[in-house]
Design a protein around this motif. Structure first.
Motif, short mmCIF file in Angstrom:
data_model
loop_
_atom_site.label_atom_id
_atom_site.label_comp_id
_atom_site.label_asym_id
_atom_site.label_seq_id
_atom_site.Cartn_x
_atom_site.Cartn_y
_atom_site.Cartn_z
N TYR A 1 0.83 -1.21 0.00
CA TYR A 1 0.00 0.00 0.00
C TYR A 1 0.87 1.26 0.00
O TYR A 1 0.70 2.13 -0.86
CB TYR A 1 -0.93 -0.08 1.22
N PRO A 2 1.89 1.37 0.90
CA PRO A 2 2.71 2.58 0.86
C PRO A 2 3.54 2.69 -0.42
O PRO A 2 3.66 3.77 -0.98
CB PRO A 2 3.63 2.45 2.07
N VAL A 3 4.08 1.54 -0.87
CA VAL A 3 4.93 1.58 -2.07
C VAL A 3 4.13 2.12 -3.25
O VAL A 3 4.57 3.03 -3.96
CB VAL A 3 5.47 0.17 -2.40
N PHE A 4 2.93 1.57 -3.41
CA PHE A 4 2.10 1.98 -4.54
C PHE A 4 1.86 3.49 -4.49
O PHE A 4 2.12 4.21 -5.47
CB PHE A 4 0.77 1.22 -4.51
N PHE A 5 1.39 3.96 -3.35
CA PHE A 5 1.03 5.39 -3.30
C PHE A 5 2.26 6.27 -3.41
O PHE A 5 2.23 7.33 -4.04
CB PHE A 5 0.29 5.70 -2.00
N GLU A 6 3.38 5.84 -2.79
CA GLU A 6 4.56 6.70 -2.82
C GLU A 6 5.07 6.89 -4.24
O GLU A 6 5.50 7.97 -4.62
CB GLU A 6 5.67 6.11 -1.94
N VAL A 7 5.05 5.80 -5.02
CA VAL A 7 5.62 5.93 -6.36
C VAL A 7 4.62 6.54 -7.33
O VAL A 7 4.96 7.42 -8.12
CB VAL A 7 6.11 4.57 -6.87
N VAL A 8 3.37 6.10 -7.22
CA VAL A 8 2.40 6.51 -8.24
C VAL A 8 1.79 7.88 -7.93
O VAL A 8 1.56 8.69 -8.82
CB VAL A 8 1.29 5.44 -8.38
N ARG A 9 1.59 8.17 -6.65
CA ARG A 9 0.93 9.43 -6.30
C ARG A 9 1.90 10.49 -5.79
O ARG A 9 1.61 11.20 -4.83
CB ARG A 9 -0.17 9.20 -5.25
N GLY A 10 3.07 10.57 -6.39
CA GLY A 10 3.98 11.65 -6.05
C GLY A 10 4.48 11.63 -4.62
O GLY A 10 4.61 12.67 -4.00
#
Lengths: 226, 524
Positions: free
Chosen positions: A70-79
């Protein structure tokens, strides 16, 4: 001069500056993320209650994925912002202030395991508190840090004063201070503003109400008014 | 309060940034803050252990309830440190009662459960406000920062619990596996010494966290005051005033002797030239200043452009940006699709339209693949094309190498005689230089060596050696062993003379000349 600013100079000689974010907002941002994750898991649990044992399996898989990616996805994709970080205006960046990459994000999140030890992210919190740029162990390993995302400054109302050219010999910092005085004319009390303007009496040659009015006019001029 | 001694950078901060600054401040002097918090608390702990040994729960509640009392000394130290004044732990402890005199009862009773304690404490301790003045002041301070102050308290309360549990977990992790303890009965037995041990751990953890809580709230308070009172502006204005005062005094009381000297010199110059030099320009400083002001107010200094996202630079689009064939092609495509559309209307379904689309996609794919292959193998393709091309234009021999003229026409008829003559005359550099460039010249013209300015002397010699070892191509003259050796030797001798200024013996030169005659015998 103590400050929490994080500075990077690019090879082109450009100074980049960001404000490193400390433990308190980061802990709260994490709490918000945990809250969202539990909501999702609870909803999934209710939805999968019909599927019996297979449902339990799927639920466990989902909770694993949510915990680690969950954190990886948001950190990379959502700036660089998970929903929790977004709520507190934080973002993760590489330590040269470039957007975070997949590998760095994976590394810093997998190392949450080390930060968790011995209980409840104690190691991470202590590392964050002791480090100059508030990095936890995962940040140190992945070469990342958490900074405040710069807010676009909303239009501030400027004082009513016809712009006037400033006196000579003002440094950049002086000009910024005068601009700040003009921009904060609503926040600072009138008396305090006059007191501040009085300080510059030897430079401007004006005092009292005139001095303040003159500084406001100069502030307008410096902000591009004509 | 002397703002110029402020130890932190004064700027507008968001509340969270202020808290972070507090963490950084507390970290800097954590040791003394920890001590001055811990010692009074430890006294209370010891006292309660003596008198309330039977009820550890009550003792820990008492310890916790008195927290505002211990908080004051860390606040005292950090407030002094903020303005560059160092207060030691001992000196601070002597102030314990003086610091706790004001409003201690309020803080221990109805304000004990206030969630903004560390933010409000400076109002009591540093501004010495109480009663109505205090509540007005607190209301102003709270307007923007109360939320953050509350969250700071909540976070650190939880952090205390987590860290206490972490200490227990750490101890547990270090117990070897072989030690078998029946945990549940052990923990639930409620042994007194166990509970007092936990109380002790909790005391240490509270003392460790307290500096961050106290200084975090204090920094929040300072951040709010910077915002309310414009400390950043004041500091900068004071600096500006100081600077302008210094420059003005510099002008007024500058070195008088130097000014007098300058005046004399000016007077002298004026007397000599008669007319003032400034007359040509026709402007006084005041006029020039007005001109400058006029220009500064003008259009050139007021252009503003805000760019918030990446964009392409402005290109000048040429009218023929799209070639004719592309337009035709697109038009034909459109017609094709339009035909398909007509068919679709007549026919039963979208079959032909989809077919046309797929055909188009296939063609696009094929062309794309071809382009990709061309691009992927562009290096081999370019090389195979270049090999053919290189044979056509002949290599133009260079005219100079290493600063030496290597044209055949620049050489004398009898090279060796000239070399020996120069050598005898003592002009060794020119002598050997002549021999060397004659050699290069012959190598280039007869043996088609492609020497260029990018080669060094030894690399030239290496090329000769390489052709000797590898044998020549069809069109190239083969290199004999004698020539190879000669070039090697001559290069060595020339480098020694040219760069190290070590002249060879006369016999060596004569020997080289003989070799030269021999090697280039049929080519004179």
């Amino acid at each position: 001069m103590l400050d929490t600013a994080y500075n990077v100079e690019t090879p082109e000689g450009i100074d980049l500056r960001a404000q490193a974010a400390g433990p308190v907002p980061r802990i709260l941002a994490y709490a918000v993320d945990v809250f969202y994750r539990s909501l999702i898991l609870a909803a999934l649990g209710i939805a999968l209650a019909f599927a019996d044992r297979a449902g339990v399996g799927i639920w466990l898989l989902c909770s694993f994925l949510l915990e680690w990616f969950y954190p990886v996805f948001f950190e990379v994709v959502r700036g660089g912002q998970t929903p929790g970080k977004k709520a507190f205006g934080l973002m993760v960046v590489n330590d040269n202030l470039t957007p975070i990459s997949w590998s760095a994000s994976l590394l810093r999140n997998l190392l949450r395991f080390a930060d968790f030890l011995p209980f409840g992210y104690a190691a991470g919190t202590i590392a964050m508190t002791l480090n100059r740029d508030f990095r936890r162990l995962g940040d140190l390993a992945a070469g990342t840090l958490v900074v405040y995302r710069q807010q676009n400054s909303s239009e501030r109302s400027l004082p009513q004063a016809a712009p006037l050219a400033p006196p000579r010999g003002l440094l950049m910092q002086d000009q910024l201070a005068i601009i700040s005085l003009a921009e904060r004319h609503r926040d600072l009390s009138e008396a305090r503003q006059r007191e501040l303007a009085e300080l510059l009496q030897p430079v401007t040659g004006k005092s009292g109400r005139d001095g303040l009015h003159y500084l406001h006019a100069v502030g307008n001029w410096l902000l591009g008014g004509k | 309060m002397d703002l110029e001694r402020l130890a932190v950078r004064a700027r507008l901060r968001s509340p969270w940034e202020s808290v972070d600054l507090g963490i950084a401040l507390a970290r800097r002097q954590w040791g003394s803050l920890f001590l001055v918090w811990l010692l009074p608390a430890a006294l209370v702990f010891a006292g309660s252990a003596t008198f309330l040994w039977e009820s550890p729960g009550l003792a820990s509640l008492l310890l916790w309830w008195l927290k505002p009392v211990y908080d004051r000394l860390p606040l005292f130290i950090s407030s002094r440190a903020l303005f560059g004044e160092k207060v030691g732990a001992g000196a601070a402890l002597r102030q314990f009662f003086a610091q706790n005199r004001r409003d201690w009862f309020a803080w221990l009773s109805w304000r004990r459960l206030s969630a903004t304690r560390s933010f409000d404490m400076p109002v009591t301790l540093l501004e010495q406000n109480s009663g109505a003045a205090r509540s007005r002041r607190v209301a102003v301070l709270h307007r923007k920062h109360a939320g953050t102050a509350t969250w700071l308290t909540l976070t650190l309360v939880h952090l205390e619990m987590i860290l206490a549990l972490a200490v227990v977990a750490l101890v547990y992790l270090f117990i070897p596996e072989q030690v078998q303890i029946d945990w549940l009965p052990f923990l639930s037995s409620g042994e007194l010494w166990l509970q007092w041990g936990l109380n002790g751990i909790y005391l240490l953890v509270m003392a460790a966290v307290a500096p961050f809580y106290v200084v975090g709230g204090f920094a929040l308070y300072i951040g709010r005051r910077i915002e309310l009172e414009g400390w950043d502006i004041e500091i900068q204005f004071r600096q500006l005033r100081e600077r302008s005062r210094r420059t003005r005094r510099g002008v007024a009381h500058g070195p008088v002797a130097a000014q007098l000297l300058l005046l004399c010199a000016l007077g002298l110059a004026g007397a000599l030239h008669g007319s003032p030099a400034r007359a040509e320009a026709g402007t006084t400083p005041e006029e020039a200043r007005e001109t400058v002001d006029g220009i500064l107010v003008g259009e050139d200094f007021h252009r503003m452009e805000t760019v918030e996202r990446w964009r392409l630079k402005d290109f000048e689009w040429k009218a023929d940006a799209f070639p004719e064939w592309m337009i035709n092609f697109i038009e034909r495509l459109e017609r094709l699709l339009a035909d398909d559309g007509d068919d679709a209307k007549d026919g039963p379904g979208f079959g032909p339209l989809i077919g046309g689309l797929i055909e188009l996609l296939l063609w696009t794919g094929a062309i794309g693949l071809l382009l990709y292959l061309l691009w992927r193998y562009r290096e081999p393709l370019r090389q195979s094309l270049q090999l053919r091309r290189r044979e056509k234009p002949g290599h133009t021999p260079p005219e100079t190498l290493f600063g030496l003229d290597v044209r055949r026409s620049s050489l004398p008829d009898d090279v060796c005689a000239e070399v020996l003559r120069l050598w005898a005359a003592g002009d060794r550099r020119n002598s050997l230089g002549l021999l060397y460039r004659a050699t290069l010249s012959h190598l280039i013209e007869r043996y088609q060596f492609e020497f260029g300015d990018h080669l060094t002397e030894s690399e030239c010699a290496q090329q000769v050696q390489m052709r000797r070892q590898r044998g020549a191509d069809d069109e190239q003259q083969p290199v004999s062993g004698a020539l190879g050796d000669f070039v090697q030797q001559l290069t060595g001798v020339w480098q020694q003379l040219a760069y190290a200024h070590r002249a060879p013996a006369t016999e060596r030169v004569e020997n080289l000349c003989d070799c030269w005659r021999e090697v280039f015998a049929d080519d004179r």
